[in-house]
Design an enzyme around this catalytic site. Structure first.
Site, short mmCIF file in Angstrom:
data_model
loop_
_atom_site.label_atom_id
_atom_site.label_comp_id
_atom_site.label_asym_id
_atom_site.label_seq_id
_atom_site.Cartn_x
_atom_site.Cartn_y
_atom_site.Cartn_z
N ASP A 1 -7.14 19.42 -13.95
CA ASP A 1 -7.47 18.08 -14.43
C ASP A 1 -7.11 18.05 -15.92
O ASP A 1 -7.77 18.68 -16.74
CB ASP A 1 -8.96 17.81 -14.20
CG ASP A 1 -9.35 16.38 -14.58
OD1 ASP A 1 -8.71 15.80 -15.48
OD2 ASP A 1 -10.32 15.87 -14.00
N LYS B 1 -8.19 7.04 -19.16
CA LYS B 1 -8.47 7.64 -20.46
C LYS B 1 -7.22 7.57 -21.35
O LYS B 1 -6.74 6.49 -21.63
CB LYS B 1 -8.99 9.07 -20.25
CG LYS B 1 -10.02 9.20 -19.11
CD LYS B 1 -11.32 8.47 -19.34
CE LYS B 1 -12.21 8.35 -18.10
NZ LYS B 1 -12.54 9.58 -17.42
N TYR C 1 -16.07 17.67 -14.82
CA TYR C 1 -16.44 16.25 -14.89
C TYR C 1 -17.50 15.97 -13.81
O TYR C 1 -17.37 16.42 -12.67
CB TYR C 1 -15.18 15.41 -14.65
CG TYR C 1 -15.43 13.94 -14.59
CD1 TYR C 1 -15.77 13.23 -15.75
CD2 TYR C 1 -15.34 13.25 -13.39
CE1 TYR C 1 -16.00 11.87 -15.69
CE2 TYR C 1 -15.56 11.88 -13.34
CZ TYR C 1 -15.90 11.20 -14.49
OH TYR C 1 -16.13 9.86 -14.43
N ARG D 1 0.86 -1.19 0.00
CA ARG D 1 0.00 0.00 0.00
C ARG D 1 0.89 1.23 0.00
O ARG D 1 0.60 2.23 -0.66
CB ARG D 1 -0.95 0.03 1.19
CG ARG D 1 -1.69 1.36 1.25
CD ARG D 1 -2.85 1.48 2.23
NE ARG D 1 -2.82 0.61 3.38
CZ ARG D 1 -2.05 0.80 4.47
NH1 ARG D 1 -1.25 1.85 4.56
NH2 ARG D 1 -2.09 -0.05 5.46
C1 LIG Z 1 -12.95 9.99 -16.10
C2 LIG Z 1 -12.59 11.33 -15.55
C3 LIG Z 1 -12.34 11.52 -14.18
C4 LIG Z 1 -12.50 10.41 -13.17
O1 LIG Z 1 -11.59 9.40 -13.34
P1 LIG Z 1 -11.88 7.86 -12.94
O2 LIG Z 1 -10.65 7.18 -13.37
O3 LIG Z 1 -13.11 7.44 -13.70
O4 LIG Z 1 -12.12 7.85 -11.47
C5 LIG Z 1 -11.96 12.79 -13.75
N1 LIG Z 1 -11.85 13.81 -14.62
C6 LIG Z 1 -12.09 13.68 -15.93
C7 LIG Z 1 -11.96 14.84 -16.83
C8 LIG Z 1 -12.47 12.43 -16.44
O5 LIG Z 1 -12.72 12.30 -17.76
#
Ligand SMILES: *Cc1c(COP(=O)(O)O)cnc(C)c1O
Length: 389
Positions: free
Chosen positions: A178, A203, A106, A54
């Site tokens: 982000d 992504k 998001y 962890r």
């Molecule tokens: C998918 C996404 C998230 C969240 O990520 P997870 O891996 O699904 O927890 C946060 N910000 C953006 C812009 C995203 O596309």
């Protein structure tokens, strides 16, 4: 090849090598998947740097160093999801602190701020970040964190990262960018003065729709210490196999992004000329309201395209269901093309009136343009739009 910030190295070289060395016992060129929870100690508290997975795991360390290098940061911290990474940053705050966030974040980020942290006395104001006056007016003496995305989801609006970061820095407010939609290949928010970058590794960085993960990258040793403490204390850490898959994904990030961008630009141009289209949202098109800013801040327009069709919710659903190469699915950033109808899928939980106020029309379709052959994608879009009468 452990130099994380050697400015003489190109992005692709860093993507392939940073954080990774041949395995010292066998010479294996790929970082092994260290499927172990614990590590044998030579004597009590005498370790090789690892004691429990962890806290640290060698596959994760390689991934964290690789991702830090890609964003031009000094540290990376891996998480089991993008949301776990965002949660870790909000843990820096205490009751009575205030957050300012973009008003088209998001959905999961909106949800964690409004339903999870609100009850701990952390309030959030959502503002239009393209209006710097409105943004500054929303900052309060107790504002500690500004959260932003650029480009946004699903309208692909673009914000001035340097201007926002400067305003925050002058007031001692932390900025969290982000960067999931752009990827570090197209844009590196730390270089514009943001304090922290978060990614959903799910992504573009993973890139193959086969994992869920997150990362935080930054430059401050003090922030690193605090965030690493939360990472270990809360424990939303990724397993070594997911870290391996991310490392495999980032090796081709630069090549994939080039194709995502050129395919997306071709789709956006074709849509813009289509009679059934009311409007195309793509930062790489000159018609995009922040096109000039996008081209200064980003290497190219990205792989996401949103299009407003002259259509009702039902017609929008019908078009979204008519694609053959694009798959009807949420998420984005994988090699395969995906289509989303926000009004009935990703953004269906927002009441219609609010959805319209936010600019999400009933006929809005969001495309995650993959890296298939351009001609096949264009033909698929064409035949799907032909379902509209
Ligand atoms: C998918 C996404 C998230 C969240 O990520 P997870 O891996 O699904 O927890 C946060 N910000 C953006 C812009 C995203 O596309």
């Amino acid at each position: 090849m452990t130099h994380l910030n050697d400015p003489s190295l190109g992005f692709g070289t860093i993507a392939i090598h940073a954080g990774q060395q041949p395995d010292p016992t066998t010479g294996a060129i790929m970082t092994p998947v260290y499927l172990t929870s614990t590590y044998v100690q030579e004597a009590p508290a005498v370790t090789k740097g690892y004691d429990y997975s962890r806290s640290h795991n060698p596959t994760r360390t390689a991934m964290e160093q690789n991702l830090a290098a890609l964003e031009g940061g000094s540290f990376g911290l891996g998480f089991s999801s993008g949301m776990a990474a965002i949660h870790c940053v909000i843990n820096l705050l205490k009751s009575g602190d205030h957050v300012v966030a973009g008003n088209d974040l998001y959905g999961g980020t909106f949800r964690i701020l409004t339903t999870v942290h609100k009850k701990f006395g952390i309030d959030t104001t959502f503002v239009d970040l393209s209006n710097l006056k409105e943004f500054e007016a929303a900052l309060r003496p107790n504002t500690r964190l500004v959260m932003l995305e650029s480009p946004t989801n699903p309208l692909l609006r673009v914000f001035d990262l340097a201007a926002i970061a400067k305003i925050c820095r002058e007031r001692g407010i932390l900025t969290l960018a982000d960067n999931t939609f752009a990827s570090p290949y197209l844009q590196q928010p730390l270089r514009f003065g943001c304090d922290l970058v978060v990614h959903s590794l799910t992504k573009y960085l993973g890139g193959h729709s086969d994992l869920v993960g997150g990362v935080l990258v930054g430059n401050s040793a003090e922030l690193h210490k605090q965030l690493a403490h939360f990472q270990n204390s809360v424990g939303g850490t990724p397993g070594p196999l997911d870290c391996f898959l991310v490392l495999r994904g980032t090796k081709t990030l630069h090549v994939r992004m080039e194709r995502h961008c050129s395919n997306a630009l071709a789709v956006a141009r074709m849509l813009e000329a289509h009679p059934k289209v009311a409007r195309v949202h793509y930062p790489g098109l000159p018609s995009h309201p922040q096109h000039a800013l996008a081209m200064r801040q980003m290497r190219a327009g990205g792989g996401m395209v949103s299009v407003e069709l002259k259509a009702t919710v039902e017609e929008g659903k019908k078009v979204a269901s008519s694609f053959r190469v694009f798959s009807l699915a949420e998420s984005l950033g994988g090699v395969e093309s995906l289509v989303d109808h926000p009004a009935s899928m990703t953004h269906a939980s927002i009441p219609a009136a609010e959805r319209h106020k936010a600019g999400l029309s009933d006929g809005l379709i969001r495309l995650s343009v993959g890296i298939e052959d351009e001609k096949d994608l264009l033909a698929d879009v064409e035949q799907a739009l032909a379902k509209l009468r």
